[in-house]
Design a protein around this motif. Sequence first.
Motif, PDB file in Angstrom:
ATOM      1  N   ARG A 142     -59.337 -93.654 141.736  1.00 45.93           N
ATOM      2  CA  ARG A 142     -58.166 -93.392 141.074  1.00 45.93           C
ATOM      3  C   ARG A 142     -58.406 -92.977 139.426  1.00 45.93           C
ATOM      4  N   LEU A 143     -59.423 -93.543 138.786  1.00 48.97           N
ATOM      5  CA  LEU A 143     -59.716 -93.091 137.543  1.00 48.97           C
ATOM      6  C   LEU A 143     -60.157 -91.839 137.397  1.00 48.97           C
ATOM      7  N   GLU A 144     -61.090 -91.285 138.076  1.00 46.05           N
ATOM      8  CA  GLU A 144     -61.392 -89.802 138.076  1.00 46.05           C
ATOM      9  C   GLU A 144     -60.163 -89.076 138.224  1.00 46.05           C
ATOM     10  N   GLU A 145     -59.201 -89.382 139.134  1.00 51.85           N
ATOM     11  CA  GLU A 145     -58.000 -88.704 139.434  1.00 51.85           C
ATOM     12  C   GLU A 145     -57.185 -88.633 138.189  1.00 51.85           C
ATOM     13  N   LEU A 146     -57.048 -90.019 137.650  1.00 54.18           N
ATOM     14  CA  LEU A 146     -56.329 -89.816 136.518  1.00 54.18           C
ATOM     15  C   LEU A 146     -57.041 -88.815 135.144  1.00 54.18           C
ATOM     16  N   LYS A 147     -58.356 -89.192 134.871  1.00 52.15           N
ATOM     17  CA  LYS A 147     -58.935 -88.277 134.118  1.00 52.15           C
ATOM     18  C   LYS A 147     -58.684 -87.025 134.566  1.00 52.15           C
ATOM     19  N   SER A 148     -58.674 -86.317 135.698  1.00 52.66           N
ATOM     20  CA  SER A 148     -58.211 -85.023 136.128  1.00 52.66           C
ATOM     21  C   SER A 148     -56.960 -84.541 135.490  1.00 52.66           C
ATOM     22  N   TYR A 149     -56.091 -85.602 135.933  1.00 53.26           N
ATOM     23  CA  TYR A 149     -54.535 -85.415 135.749  1.00 53.26           C
ATOM     24  C   TYR A 149     -54.300 -85.293 134.205  1.00 53.26           C
ATOM     25  N   ILE A 150     -54.971 -86.073 133.314  1.00 55.06           N
ATOM     26  CA  ILE A 150     -54.845 -85.802 131.794  1.00 55.06           C
ATOM     27  C   ILE A 150     -55.525 -84.563 131.383  1.00 55.06           C
ATOM     28  N   SER A 151     -56.466 -84.373 131.966  1.00 51.33           N
ATOM     29  CA  SER A 151     -57.006 -83.032 131.360  1.00 51.33           C
ATOM     30  C   SER A 151     -56.197 -81.917 131.642  1.00 51.33           C
ATOM     31  N   THR A 152     -55.448 -81.925 132.748  1.00 52.92           N
ATOM     32  CA  THR A 152     -54.579 -80.926 133.093  1.00 52.92           C
ATOM     33  C   THR A 152     -53.106 -80.995 132.491  1.00 52.92           C
ATOM     34  N   GLY A 203     -52.563 -83.370 129.849  1.00 53.92           N
ATOM     35  CA  GLY A 203     -52.517 -83.951 128.481  1.00 53.92           C
ATOM     36  C   GLY A 203     -51.740 -85.301 128.426  1.00 53.92           C
ATOM     37  N   THR A 204     -51.543 -85.980 129.305  1.00 50.32           N
ATOM     38  CA  THR A 204     -50.924 -87.263 129.187  1.00 50.32           C
ATOM     39  C   THR A 204     -51.138 -87.999 130.527  1.00 50.32           C
ATOM     40  N   SER A 205     -51.126 -89.406 130.179  1.00 50.34           N
ATOM     41  CA  SER A 205     -51.182 -90.461 131.539  1.00 50.34           C
ATOM     42  C   SER A 205     -49.841 -90.724 131.983  1.00 50.34           C
ATOM     43  N   ARG A 206     -48.817 -90.035 131.521  1.00 53.45           N
ATOM     44  CA  ARG A 206     -47.396 -90.413 131.962  1.00 53.45           C
ATOM     45  C   ARG A 206     -47.618 -89.620 133.512  1.00 53.45           C
ATOM     46  N   PHE A 250     -55.904 -93.450 128.342  1.00 49.00           N
ATOM     47  CA  PHE A 250     -54.732 -93.718 129.221  1.00 49.00           C
ATOM     48  C   PHE A 250     -53.794 -94.527 128.113  1.00 49.00           C
ATOM     49  N   GLU A 251     -52.486 -94.181 128.227  1.00 49.19           N
ATOM     50  CA  GLU A 251     -51.330 -94.674 127.525  1.00 49.19           C
ATOM     51  C   GLU A 251     -50.843 -96.201 128.011  1.00 49.19           C
ATOM     52  N   PHE A 252     -51.108 -97.237 127.332  1.00 46.77           N
ATOM     53  CA  PHE A 252     -50.743 -98.514 127.799  1.00 46.77           C
ATOM     54  C   PHE A 252     -49.494 -98.855 127.876  1.00 46.77           C
ATOM     55  N   LEU A 253     -48.664 -98.038 126.837  1.00 46.93           N
ATOM     56  CA  LEU A 253     -47.205 -98.430 126.776  1.00 46.93           C
ATOM     57  C   LEU A 253     -46.364 -97.064 127.490  1.00 46.93           C
ATOM     58  N   THR A 254     -45.349 -97.492 128.516  1.00 45.62           N
ATOM     59  CA  THR A 254     -44.592 -96.456 128.978  1.00 45.62           C
ATOM     60  C   THR A 254     -43.638 -95.931 127.941  1.00 45.62           C
ATOM     61  N   ASP A 255     -42.924 -94.826 128.330  1.00 47.01           N
ATOM     62  CA  ASP A 255     -41.930 -94.226 127.574  1.00 47.01           C
ATOM     63  C   ASP A 255     -40.799 -94.997 127.142  1.00 47.01           C
TER      64      ASP A 255
END
Length: 131
Positions: free
Chosen positions: A5-15, A17-20, A64-69
Motif C-alpha cells: 500500500r505504501l508503494e501504491e501511495l508513493k505512485s499515487y503521489i507521484s502521479t 501530487g497529493t496523498s489526498r 504523506f499529508e497527516f492532516l485531512t482537508d
Amino acid sequence: NWKRRLEELKSYISTHGTSRIDHKENKCLGTWVDYQRYQYKKLLEGEPNHLTIERIKELDSVGFEFLTDQERRRLTVVAASSAAAPDCDGSSRSKKEKQSLDAKEDNQNASKKRQRKQRQSVFMGRGGGSE
C-alpha cells in the motif's frame, strides 16, 4: 500488506501530487490512507495504535499529508477569524473581543506546539535509533 500500500501511495503521489486520495478512483488506497491518519491521530492523543516509528518515517518520506482537508480548513478558518481586522460594517472589534480571540489563538498555537513536540518525540524518542 502495508509495504504494498505504501508503494501504491508513493505512485499515487507521484502521479497526482497529493496523498489526498479520490475514493472514487481508488477506494482501497483511500481507505488505507484514512486508516493511517486515524492511527496517527490516536498516536498523538496517546492512545494505543498500530503506527510504528518506522512507518511514520516512511509515510513522511513519501510526502504523506497527516492532516485531512477538513482539519486543514478548520485551522484556516480559526486562524482567519482570529485576525484583528475591522468587522464588515467597518467598526473595530472591542478590546474584550480582541483579547478573547488572542487567547484562542494562543491556545491553538500551544496545541500545535504540543503536537509538533509529540511528533518529534515519536521520531527521536520511543524506540527510535540511528539509521
